[in-house]
Write a protein that holds these residues in place. Structure first.
Motif, mmCIF file in Angstrom:
data_model
loop_
_atom_site.group_PDB
_atom_site.id
_atom_site.type_symbol
_atom_site.label_atom_id
_atom_site.label_comp_id
_atom_site.label_asym_id
_atom_site.label_seq_id
_atom_site.Cartn_x
_atom_site.Cartn_y
_atom_site.Cartn_z
ATOM 1 N N LEU A 98 18.681 61.526 53.458
ATOM 2 C CA LEU A 98 19.162 61.402 52.071
ATOM 3 C C LEU A 98 20.515 60.637 51.775
ATOM 4 O O LEU A 98 20.750 60.173 50.657
ATOM 5 C CB LEU A 98 19.276 62.839 51.356
ATOM 6 C CG LEU A 98 17.996 63.479 51.230
ATOM 7 C CD1 LEU A 98 18.202 65.140 51.081
ATOM 8 C CD2 LEU A 98 17.145 62.894 50.157
ATOM 9 N N SER A 103 18.044 55.764 49.889
ATOM 10 C CA SER A 103 17.631 57.017 49.352
ATOM 11 C C SER A 103 18.419 57.475 48.063
ATOM 12 O O SER A 103 18.302 58.857 47.611
ATOM 13 C CB SER A 103 17.784 58.314 50.434
ATOM 14 O OG SER A 103 16.935 58.039 51.613
ATOM 15 N N GLN A 106 16.205 59.230 45.219
ATOM 16 C CA GLN A 106 15.834 60.610 45.622
ATOM 17 C C GLN A 106 16.839 61.641 45.725
ATOM 18 O O GLN A 106 16.854 62.775 45.382
ATOM 19 C CB GLN A 106 15.213 60.499 47.055
ATOM 20 C CG GLN A 106 14.653 61.593 47.505
ATOM 21 C CD GLN A 106 13.938 61.758 48.720
ATOM 22 O OE1 GLN A 106 13.832 60.582 49.535
ATOM 23 N NE2 GLN A 106 13.377 62.837 49.124
ATOM 24 N N ALA A 190 8.209 66.606 43.388
ATOM 25 C CA ALA A 190 8.225 65.041 43.902
ATOM 26 C C ALA A 190 8.196 64.186 42.941
ATOM 27 O O ALA A 190 8.963 63.016 43.091
ATOM 28 C CB ALA A 190 6.728 64.741 44.910
#
Length: 192
Positions: A98, A103, A106, A190
């Motif tokens: 992460l 990333s 996210q 998600a």
């Protein structure tokens, strides 16, 4: 802020967060005096987190997501802050993944799932749960939902996947909101 208040700010915040990290309720809702109030109000939620080593993973994540400036803004914010132990519960390699630049989107979604607009202290959260017949739905900054309920005297958050996290400390005051410490990272759906 006077020099005396500046010197008082760091130890007072460290003490409040040390109690929070130990699972104790850091009751800063009624400071002992005006100096303590001014010292607490001089620090944003980001400053408070940076002042405690038990939030080093959260701080690293906020910095990687480039959310420091946003969460240092006017707010107010209610932050359900996972401590380092909460991040350690994630599968091996998750945090490292992460924190990678690719990333960032996210990570931003994950972190903003831990933030609710407005200042909701423990008493207001408990009242919302009572008024909601045992559940309160919270809309997070990323648009996702968290459900708050009670398990005995503890507030429990249920995330989009049905996983739970317990609030272990409440009402850590900041100039732009309030922090509640949680023992597990909550995960958005998600698509959130």
């Amino acid at each position: 802020m006077t020099k005396r208040m500046t010197y008082l700010a760091v130890p007072m915040l460290a003490s409040a967060l040390a109690l929070a990290a130990c699972g104790e309720t850091a009751d800063t809702t009624e400071p002992a005096d005006a100096e303590m109030t001014e010292a607490v109000e001089a620090n944003t939620v980001v400053d408070v987190a940076k002042g405690n080593p038990d939030f080093s993973t959260l701080v690293a994540a906020v910095e990687a997501a480039q959310l420091g400036e946003t969460l240092s803004g006017t707010g107010p914010f209610t932050v359900f802050a996972p401590n380092n132990a909460a991040f350690e519960k994630l599968p091996a390699g998750t945090v490292d993944g992460l924190l990678k630049p690719e990333s960032q989107a996210q990570l931003t979604g994950l972190l903003t799932y831990h933030v609710v607009a407005g200042k909701t202290d423990a008493a207001a959260l408990a009242k919302a749960i009572t008024d909601g017949n045992g559940k309160a739905e919270l809309t997070t900054v990323n648009g996702g939902k968290l459900t708050a309920s009670m398990d005995g005297e503890n507030v429990v958050l249920t995330d989009a996947g049905g996983n739970t996290s317990t609030v272990t400390a409440t009402d850590v005051e900041a100039s732009n909101g309030v922090i509640h410490v949680i023992d597990t990272v909550v995960m958005p759906a998600a698509a959130e």
